[in-house]
Design a protein around this motif. Structure first.
Motif, PDB file in Angstrom:
ATOM      1  N   LEU A 204      -0.789 -12.252   1.723  1.00  0.00           N
ATOM      2  CA  LEU A 204      -0.209 -12.626   3.012  1.00  0.00           C
ATOM      3  C   LEU A 204      -1.113 -13.610   3.754  1.00  0.00           C
ATOM      4  O   LEU A 204      -0.635 -14.577   4.355  1.00  0.00           O
ATOM      5  CB  LEU A 204       0.030 -11.365   3.846  1.00  0.00           C
ATOM      6  CG  LEU A 204       1.033 -11.462   4.970  1.00  0.00           C
ATOM      7  CD1 LEU A 204       2.384 -11.960   4.489  1.00  0.00           C
ATOM      8  CD2 LEU A 204       1.193 -10.108   5.644  1.00  0.00           C
ATOM      9  N   LEU A 205      -2.412 -13.403   3.703  1.00  0.00           N
ATOM     10  CA  LEU A 205      -3.346 -14.348   4.328  1.00  0.00           C
ATOM     11  C   LEU A 205      -3.323 -15.699   3.614  1.00  0.00           C
ATOM     12  O   LEU A 205      -3.434 -16.746   4.255  1.00  0.00           O
ATOM     13  CB  LEU A 205      -4.763 -13.766   4.333  1.00  0.00           C
ATOM     14  CG  LEU A 205      -4.961 -12.599   5.299  1.00  0.00           C
ATOM     15  CD1 LEU A 205      -6.321 -11.945   5.065  1.00  0.00           C
ATOM     16  CD2 LEU A 205      -4.822 -13.065   6.741  1.00  0.00           C
ATOM     17  N   GLN A 206      -3.157 -15.690   2.305  1.00  0.00           N
ATOM     18  CA  GLN A 206      -3.053 -16.941   1.566  1.00  0.00           C
ATOM     19  C   GLN A 206      -1.741 -17.657   1.878  1.00  0.00           C
ATOM     20  O   GLN A 206      -1.694 -18.892   1.920  1.00  0.00           O
ATOM     21  CB  GLN A 206      -3.211 -16.680   0.074  1.00  0.00           C
ATOM     22  CG  GLN A 206      -4.614 -16.233  -0.281  1.00  0.00           C
ATOM     23  CD  GLN A 206      -4.773 -15.822  -1.725  1.00  0.00           C
ATOM     24  OE1 GLN A 206      -3.907 -16.051  -2.558  1.00  0.00           O
ATOM     25  NE2 GLN A 206      -5.900 -15.209  -2.029  1.00  0.00           N
ATOM     26  N   ILE A 207      -0.692 -16.907   2.136  1.00  0.00           N
ATOM     27  CA  ILE A 207       0.580 -17.502   2.562  1.00  0.00           C
ATOM     28  C   ILE A 207       0.415 -18.150   3.929  1.00  0.00           C
ATOM     29  O   ILE A 207       0.942 -19.233   4.179  1.00  0.00           O
ATOM     30  CB  ILE A 207       1.700 -16.447   2.542  1.00  0.00           C
ATOM     31  CG1 ILE A 207       2.061 -16.107   1.088  1.00  0.00           C
ATOM     32  CG2 ILE A 207       2.925 -16.919   3.319  1.00  0.00           C
ATOM     33  CD1 ILE A 207       2.980 -14.918   0.932  1.00  0.00           C
TER      34      ILE A 207
ATOM     35  N   ILE B 248       7.268  -8.879   0.615  1.00  0.00           N
ATOM     36  CA  ILE B 248       6.338  -8.644  -0.481  1.00  0.00           C
ATOM     37  C   ILE B 248       6.265  -7.141  -0.700  1.00  0.00           C
ATOM     38  O   ILE B 248       5.852  -6.396   0.189  1.00  0.00           O
ATOM     39  CB  ILE B 248       4.941  -9.205  -0.149  1.00  0.00           C
ATOM     40  CG1 ILE B 248       5.041 -10.704   0.112  1.00  0.00           C
ATOM     41  CG2 ILE B 248       3.960  -8.889  -1.272  1.00  0.00           C
ATOM     42  CD1 ILE B 248       3.797 -11.311   0.712  1.00  0.00           C
ATOM     43  N   VAL B 249       6.672  -6.718  -1.885  1.00  0.00           N
ATOM     44  CA  VAL B 249       6.675  -5.299  -2.219  1.00  0.00           C
ATOM     45  C   VAL B 249       5.828  -5.118  -3.472  1.00  0.00           C
ATOM     46  O   VAL B 249       6.033  -5.812  -4.471  1.00  0.00           O
ATOM     47  CB  VAL B 249       8.113  -4.787  -2.479  1.00  0.00           C
ATOM     48  CG1 VAL B 249       8.111  -3.310  -2.815  1.00  0.00           C
ATOM     49  CG2 VAL B 249       8.993  -5.059  -1.272  1.00  0.00           C
ATOM     50  N   TRP B 250       4.905  -4.181  -3.396  1.00  0.00           N
ATOM     51  CA  TRP B 250       3.999  -3.907  -4.502  1.00  0.00           C
ATOM     52  C   TRP B 250       3.415  -2.533  -4.277  1.00  0.00           C
ATOM     53  O   TRP B 250       3.540  -1.969  -3.195  1.00  0.00           O
ATOM     54  CB  TRP B 250       2.861  -4.915  -4.463  1.00  0.00           C
ATOM     55  CG  TRP B 250       2.594  -5.735  -5.670  1.00  0.00           C
ATOM     56  CD1 TRP B 250       2.870  -5.471  -6.968  1.00  0.00           C
ATOM     57  CD2 TRP B 250       1.935  -6.999  -5.653  1.00  0.00           C
ATOM     58  NE1 TRP B 250       2.439  -6.477  -7.761  1.00  0.00           N
ATOM     59  CE2 TRP B 250       1.842  -7.439  -6.977  1.00  0.00           C
ATOM     60  CE3 TRP B 250       1.398  -7.794  -4.652  1.00  0.00           C
ATOM     61  CZ2 TRP B 250       1.248  -8.634  -7.330  1.00  0.00           C
ATOM     62  CZ3 TRP B 250       0.811  -8.974  -5.009  1.00  0.00           C
ATOM     63  CH2 TRP B 250       0.741  -9.394  -6.338  1.00  0.00           C
ATOM     64  N   GLN B 251       2.711  -2.008  -5.249  1.00  0.00           N
ATOM     65  CA  GLN B 251       2.039  -0.732  -5.026  1.00  0.00           C
ATOM     66  C   GLN B 251       0.829  -0.926  -4.118  1.00  0.00           C
ATOM     67  O   GLN B 251       0.455  -2.054  -3.808  1.00  0.00           O
ATOM     68  CB  GLN B 251       1.642  -0.079  -6.357  1.00  0.00           C
ATOM     69  CG  GLN B 251       1.157  -1.008  -7.398  1.00  0.00           C
ATOM     70  CD  GLN B 251       0.906  -0.324  -8.711  1.00  0.00           C
ATOM     71  OE1 GLN B 251       1.833  -0.051  -9.463  1.00  0.00           O
ATOM     72  NE2 GLN B 251      -0.339  -0.077  -8.994  1.00  0.00           N
ATOM     73  N   ARG B 252       0.258   0.175  -3.693  1.00  0.00           N
ATOM     74  CA  ARG B 252      -0.880   0.124  -2.771  1.00  0.00           C
ATOM     75  C   ARG B 252      -2.120  -0.459  -3.446  1.00  0.00           C
ATOM     76  O   ARG B 252      -2.346  -0.269  -4.621  1.00  0.00           O
ATOM     77  CB  ARG B 252      -1.209   1.533  -2.264  1.00  0.00           C
ATOM     78  CG  ARG B 252      -0.114   2.090  -1.365  1.00  0.00           C
ATOM     79  CD  ARG B 252      -0.489   3.430  -0.761  1.00  0.00           C
ATOM     80  NE  ARG B 252      -1.776   3.481  -0.068  1.00  0.00           N
ATOM     81  CZ  ARG B 252      -2.039   2.939   1.113  1.00  0.00           C
ATOM     82  NH1 ARG B 252      -1.102   2.281   1.757  1.00  0.00           N
ATOM     83  NH2 ARG B 252      -3.225   3.066   1.669  1.00  0.00           N
ATOM     84  N   ARG B 253      -2.911  -1.159  -2.625  1.00  0.00           N
ATOM     85  CA  ARG B 253      -4.243  -1.627  -3.006  1.00  0.00           C
ATOM     86  C   ARG B 253      -4.247  -2.662  -4.139  1.00  0.00           C
ATOM     87  O   ARG B 253      -5.154  -2.680  -4.958  1.00  0.00           O
ATOM     88  CB  ARG B 253      -5.154  -0.447  -3.391  1.00  0.00           C
ATOM     89  CG  ARG B 253      -5.190   0.708  -2.419  1.00  0.00           C
ATOM     90  CD  ARG B 253      -5.694   0.428  -1.048  1.00  0.00           C
ATOM     91  NE  ARG B 253      -6.966  -0.245  -1.074  1.00  0.00           N
ATOM     92  CZ  ARG B 253      -7.444  -0.973  -0.075  1.00  0.00           C
ATOM     93  NH1 ARG B 253      -6.744  -1.124   1.024  1.00  0.00           N
ATOM     94  NH2 ARG B 253      -8.603  -1.552  -0.149  1.00  0.00           N
TER      95      ARG B 253
ATOM     96  N   LEU C 141       4.098 -13.360  10.223  1.00  0.00           N
ATOM     97  CA  LEU C 141       3.607 -12.642   9.055  1.00  0.00           C
ATOM     98  C   LEU C 141       3.223 -11.236   9.516  1.00  0.00           C
ATOM     99  O   LEU C 141       2.349 -11.093  10.374  1.00  0.00           O
ATOM    100  CB  LEU C 141       2.392 -13.353   8.461  1.00  0.00           C
ATOM    101  CG  LEU C 141       2.622 -14.818   8.116  1.00  0.00           C
ATOM    102  CD1 LEU C 141       1.355 -15.625   8.285  1.00  0.00           C
ATOM    103  CD2 LEU C 141       3.136 -14.941   6.714  1.00  0.00           C
ATOM    104  N   ILE C 142       3.859 -10.215   8.977  1.00  0.00           N
ATOM    105  CA  ILE C 142       3.603  -8.842   9.415  1.00  0.00           C
ATOM    106  C   ILE C 142       3.227  -7.989   8.216  1.00  0.00           C
ATOM    107  O   ILE C 142       3.999  -7.861   7.264  1.00  0.00           O
ATOM    108  CB  ILE C 142       4.820  -8.233  10.135  1.00  0.00           C
ATOM    109  CG1 ILE C 142       5.269  -9.137  11.284  1.00  0.00           C
ATOM    110  CG2 ILE C 142       4.472  -6.840  10.654  1.00  0.00           C
ATOM    111  CD1 ILE C 142       6.558  -8.706  11.939  1.00  0.00           C
ATOM    112  N   ASP C 143       2.050  -7.411   8.295  1.00  0.00           N
ATOM    113  CA  ASP C 143       1.555  -6.511   7.261  1.00  0.00           C
ATOM    114  C   ASP C 143       1.759  -5.079   7.739  1.00  0.00           C
ATOM    115  O   ASP C 143       1.387  -4.751   8.867  1.00  0.00           O
ATOM    116  CB  ASP C 143       0.069  -6.796   7.024  1.00  0.00           C
ATOM    117  CG  ASP C 143      -0.435  -6.277   5.706  1.00  0.00           C
ATOM    118  OD1 ASP C 143       0.321  -5.582   4.999  1.00  0.00           O
ATOM    119  OD2 ASP C 143      -1.597  -6.568   5.372  1.00  0.00           O
TER     120      ASP C 143
END
Length: 109
Positions: A35-38, A23-28, A83-85
């Motif tokens: 990720l928690l919903q996944i 998952i790639v996106w800008q910050r915030r 799952l790694i954030d």
């Protein structure tokens, strides 16, 4: 918490594939929430809580305990869904991830 139905639906196509899901996106903008919903998606599809590990590198319990590939492997090797954030904070993480993918046993997000 905003439920990300569109992204979860898109993710569900790849949920059980052998691909590493990134998952790639800008910050915030809600990557951690997604990720928690996944994680919940995996739980609702038959995986047990004991099969899943969620690592958030921003939390103190993981900031200092997982800093390199060996520590990462020791932490995640017994799980099926990983799952790694903030994985970029782990040195040589790609070695561990490549090795896990080669086994075909893990779901990695």
């Amino acid at each position: 918490m905003i439920h990300r139905n569109i992204y979860l639906e898109q993710f569900s196509y790849y949920k059980d594939s052998e691909l590493v899901k990134v998952i790639v996106w800008q910050r915030r903008v809600g990557k951690s929430t997604l990720l928690l919903q996944i994680k919940d998606l995996y739980l609702s599809s038959g995986y047990h809580q004991d099969d899943i590990i969620y690592i958030n590198k921003e939390l103190p319990e993981y900031q200092y305990s997982i800093t390199n590939d060996g520590e990462l492997y020791d932490t995640i090797k017994s799980y099926k869904v990983i799952l790694i954030d903030e994985i970029q904070d782990i040195l040589q993480r790609e070695k561990t991830i490549r090795g896990l993918v080669a086994t075909g046993w893990y779901q990695i997000v």
